[in-house]
Scaffold this active site. Structure first.
Site, PDB file in Angstrom:
ATOM      1  N   GLU A  63      37.057  42.162  32.028  1.00  0.00           N
ATOM      2  CA  GLU A  63      35.648  40.980  31.979  1.00  0.00           C
ATOM      3  C   GLU A  63      34.905  41.880  32.220  1.00  0.00           C
ATOM      4  OE1 GLU A  63      36.550  38.017  31.193  1.00  0.00           O
ATOM      5  OE2 GLU A  63      38.349  37.988  32.448  1.00  0.00           O
ATOM      6  N   HIS A 110      41.729  36.257  21.822  1.00  0.00           N
ATOM      7  CA  HIS A 110      43.048  36.184  22.953  1.00  0.00           C
ATOM      8  C   HIS A 110      44.428  36.939  21.964  1.00  0.00           C
ATOM      9  CE1 HIS A 110      40.154  34.251  25.545  1.00  0.00           C
ATOM     10  NE2 HIS A 110      40.522  35.537  26.248  1.00  0.00           N
TER      11      HIS A 110
END
Length: 633
Positions: free
Chosen positions: A325, A414
Site C-alpha cells: 500500500e 489485480h
C-alpha cells in the site's frame, strides 16, 4: 564543491608589477553537469514548477560510474527558503536531458508579507507544543502537500525533544512539526511479525505512535469509522499490543513496524527518503470501518487505510501488504499523473506494489513472517489457507494471468498484474524449480534470474525515470531494458535475462544486440573453412580458461550455420569432464542457422583448463560450419 575561477596575481618582476593570469582549470564532471543542468532549467522552467520569484542553488551534484549525472537544487522564492521546493535534474552521459524529479507540485504563488508576526508565531508554537524553549522564527515558504503557504519555521524544545514547528504566517496555527531528536524505542507484540521494536515519540505523560526517525510517520485509530477522526495511538509504558488481534493496539503494531520497515527498505535499498522522496512521513489509519476486508492507499488524502477483515480478527496488516500500500503512494509520487489504474498501466501499477511489498518483506527478513513471493498469505483472506496472489505463477489463484495477450488490459488491475509479477519473478529468481515455487514460462524457454537486488533496482529505476502514466507492457519492456542498460550495461547476462523474462511472459520476442556486444566478448565472427560437422556425429572445439573463477553461471555464445538447426545437439564439457547440456535436438525446429547465448549454472566454480563445445548433428545429409564461439565467465 569546487568552483571554477580565474585569478590574477600581482608579481614583482624587476621592480614592476605584472598581472599574470593563473592557468584555467579544466571543469570537473560535476561542474560540467551543473552548468548543463542550469541551462536545462532555463529551457524547461515549467518542468521545475518555476515561478517569477524563484532562485535555485546547487545542493549536490553526482556523476555515476556509467556517466549519468544527477544535480540537486534547493529553491528560494523572493529570497525565502522553500520547504519542499527541492528538485533534481537528471542528465544522460552525453549531456542530454534525462528528466526532472520535483517534489513541488505547482509553482509558488504566495504573498510574502506575513499577517502573523514572528512573536505571535513563537507564542503559537510554545503553547501548541508546550515548549520550554523557543528559538528565533524564520520566514519560509511551505510547499509540501499542495499549494504553497507562507510560514514561520520556529525551533522549539519540548518534553519530546527538539523540533522545527512550521506555523502558518496568515493565521496563528501549527501546520507541521518536524522532530529533531528524542526518539524512543518501544516494544510491540504484533499479529503476524512476533515481538518487534517500534520507534515512537515520548510526550509529557505518554508515548505516541509517531516515528521521528522516519519523517514523523503516524499510526492512528479510526475507531471502526470511515470518516474519523483518526486518533494517534498512545501508551503509558511504550509496550504495545499483546499479539491478539482483538486487542486494539495489536494491529497498529504490525502497521507501525511495517511502515518503518518499508521506509528503511526505500532508504537503504532504493536510496529514497520515504513514500514521497522528500523525507515526509505518512499517516496509517488502522481499524477503518467494521470488518472491512481491505487495505488501500488514498491518492487524494495520501494516507494508508487498513481494515480488520471479515470477522475483525484477521486484519490486513502483514509486512507485504503494508509495503504494497505504501508503494502505491511511491508510484503516485514518482510518475506524473500516477500509473493510470486501468488498462495495462493498471496492471503495472498493481504489480509494482506487489514487487516492492514483497521486496520490503525480504528486507525485513522476519522469522515470524518469512520472506516469499506470496502476497497476503498471513491473513488467509479466503479461509482456505491460500494467499491473495502467487508471483511465481499468478494463475494459481484461478483468475490472474501468467502471460500477456491482446486484451489483458481489459481485466481488473489485480488480475492483469500477474504479467508484471511473473516477469519480475523470472527476472529475479529464474524459471523452473526455485526455492520459492516452480515458475513456468509462456514460451517454454528457460530463464536464469539475476537476483532480487538487481531486479529490484532495474524495476525501481524504470518506474522513477522512464515510466509514463499510460505505460503499456510493451513500453515497460523497452523501459526496463533501457534501465538495465544504464545500470548494468547492454552486453551482459543481466540485460539478456531481462529481455528473456519479458519474452517468457509473452511481451516481445527475445533478441540481443549482437553487433554491439560482440567486441565485449572478443569473438571472431568469420567463416571457419575446416572442419565441417561430422554428419552425423559429434565434433569438439576447445577454448582455454586461464584463471579460476567463482560464480554461479557462465555464458556460452555460439554462432553456426546449418540448414535445420533442430538437427543439432550442443553441450559444454568442463576440464574435469562435467557435461552441461546447452541445446537438445528438436525435430520440430526447422529454422536455419543458430546464433545464441546460453547461460549455464556451474554451481560455483569455473575450472582452469580446456573447456569443450560439443556439437552433434544427429541427422545425416547436411553439412554445417561453426563460425565462432566463446566462453564468458
Amino acid at each position: 564543491m569546487r568552483r571554477i575561477s580565474v585569478a590574477l596575481a600581482a608579481v614583482l618582476l624587476c621592480g614592476s608589477a605584472v598581472a599574470l593570469a593563473a592557468p584555467a582549470q579544466a571543469a570537473s564532471p560535476e561542474e560540467t553537469a551543473i552548468a548543463r543542468a542550469q541551462e536545462l532549467i532555463r529551457l524547461n522552467p515549467e518542468a521545475v514548477r518555476a515561478a517569477g520569484g524563484d532562485r535555485y542553488e546547487v545542493w549536490r551534484a553526482t556523476v555515476t560510474r556509467t556517466g549519468f549525472a544527477h544535480v540537486r537544487f534547493t529553491r528560494l522564492f523572493q529570497g525565502l527558503p522553500v520547504v519542499g521546493g527541492d528538485f533534481v535534474v537528471h542528465l544522460a552521459p552525453d549531456g542530454a536531458l534525462d528528466g526532472f524529479s520535483v517534489s513541488q507540485d505547482r509553482p509558488v504563488a504566495v504573498a510574502t508579507d506575513p499577517r502573523v508576526t514572528a512573536a505571535q508565531a513563537a507564542s503559537t508554537a510554545r503553547e501548541a507544543l508546550r515548549a520550554t524553549e523557543v528559538g528565533t522564527p524564520q520566514l519560509v515558504v511551505d510547499a509540501i502537500g499542495g499549494a504553497a503557504r507562507l510560514a514561520w519555521r520556529v525551533p522549539v524544545t519540548a518534553a519530546a525533544g527538539e523540533a522545527d514547528a512550521l506555523v502558518d504566517a496568515v493565521e496563528p496555527r501549527v501546520l507541521r512539526v518536524n522532530p529533531l531528536d528524542h526518539t524512543v524505542i518501544g516494544t510491540g507484540h504484533s499479529v503476524y511479525s512476533g515481538q518487534v521494536s517500534l520507534s515512537t515519540s515520548q510526550g509529557i505523560n505518554d508515548y505516541r505512535m509517531v516515528d521521528p526517525l522516519r519523517g514523523n510517520s503516524r499510526t492512528c485509530d479510526m475507531q471502526h469509522t470511515v470518516a474519523g477522526p483518526c486518533v494517534t495511538f498512545t501508551d503509558m509504558n511504550n509496550v504495545w499490543g499483546d499479539g491478539n488481534p482483538a486487542t486494539n493496539q495489536t494491529a497498529a503494531v504490525d502497521v507501525h513496524y511495517g511502515s518503518a520497515n518499508t521506509w528503511d527498505f526505500y532508504l537503504n535499498v532504493l536510496g529514497r527518503h520515504g513514500v514521497f522522496g522528500d523525507g515526509v512521513g505518512i499517516t496509517s489509519q488502522v481499524h477503518r470501518d467494521t470488518n472491512w476486508v481491505n487495505a488501500s492507499w488514498s491518492s487524494t488524502q495520501k494516507v494508508v487505510r487498513y481494515g480488520d477483515g471479515s470477522n475483525g480478527l484477521r486484519p490486513l496488516v502483514s509486512l507485504d501488504v503494508v509495503g504494497h500500500e505504501m508503494s502505491h503512494g511511491l508510484t503516485q509520487s514518482s510518475v506524473p499523473g500516477n500509473l493510470t489504474y486501468s488498462g495495462e498501466s493498471g496492471g503495472l501499477n498493481e504489480g509494482t506494489s506487489d514487487i516492492l511489498g514483497a521486496m520490503a518483506e525480504f528486507y525485513a527478513n522476519n522469522a515470524a513472517d518469512t520472506p516469499d513471493y506470496l502476497i497476503g498469505e498471513e491473513f488467509d483472506i479466503w479461509g482456505t489457507g491460500d494467499p491473495l496472489r502467487y508471483m511465481y505463477q499468478p494463475s494459481l489463484d484461478g483468475i490472474s494471468k501468467d502471460c500477456w495477450y491482446n486484451g489483458v488490459g481489459n481485466l481488473d488491475p489485480h488480475l492483469s498484474s500477474g504479467v508484471t509479477n511473473h516477469f519480475f519473478f523470472l527476472a529475479a529468481e529464474g524459471s523452473g524449480v526455485t526455492p520459492y515455487g516452480t515458475s513456468p514460462t509462456c514460451d517454454g524457454s528457460s530463464v536464469v534470474g539475476v537476483g532480487r537486488d538487481r531486479a529490484t533496482q532495474i524495476w525501481y529505476h524504470a518506474l522513477t525515470n522512464y515510466f509514463t502514466s499510460n505505460e503499456t507492457f510493451a513500453q515497460a519492456r523497452a523501459d526496463t531494458l533501457a534501465a538495465t542498460a544504464e545500470l548494468y550495461g547492454r552486453c551482459g547476462s543481466t540485460y539478456r535475462t531481462v529481455a528473456m523474462a519479458w519474452a517468457a511472459v509473452g511481451v516481445g520476442t527475445y533478441s540481443y544486440p549482437w553487433k554491439q556486444c560482440i567486441p565485449k566478448w572478443n569473438l571472431v565472427w568469420e567463416e571457419w573453412p575446416q572442419p565441417p560437422f561430422l554428419d552425423p556425429g559429434p565434433i569438439k572445439w576447445w577454448t582455454k580458461v586461464q584463471e579460476k573463477g567463482t560464480l554461479e553461471t557462465v555464458e556460452v555464445a555460439v554462432n553456426l550455420t546449418h540448414p535445420r538447426r533442430g538437427d543439432l545437439r550442443l553441450e559444454l564439457v568442463s576440464p574435469a569432464g562435467r557435461s552441461y547440456l546447452l541445446k537438445a535436438a528438436d525435430a520440430d525446429d526447422r529454422a536455419a542457422d543458430l546464433t545464441e547465448v546460453y547461460q549455464v549454472r556451474l554451481g560455483g566454480v569455473a575450472e582452469v583448463g580446456e573447456w569443450a563445445l560439443v556439437v552433434e548433428d544427429v541427422v545425416k545429409g547436411e553439412q554445417s560450419h561453426l563460425r565462432g564461439w566463446s566462453l564468458l565467465y
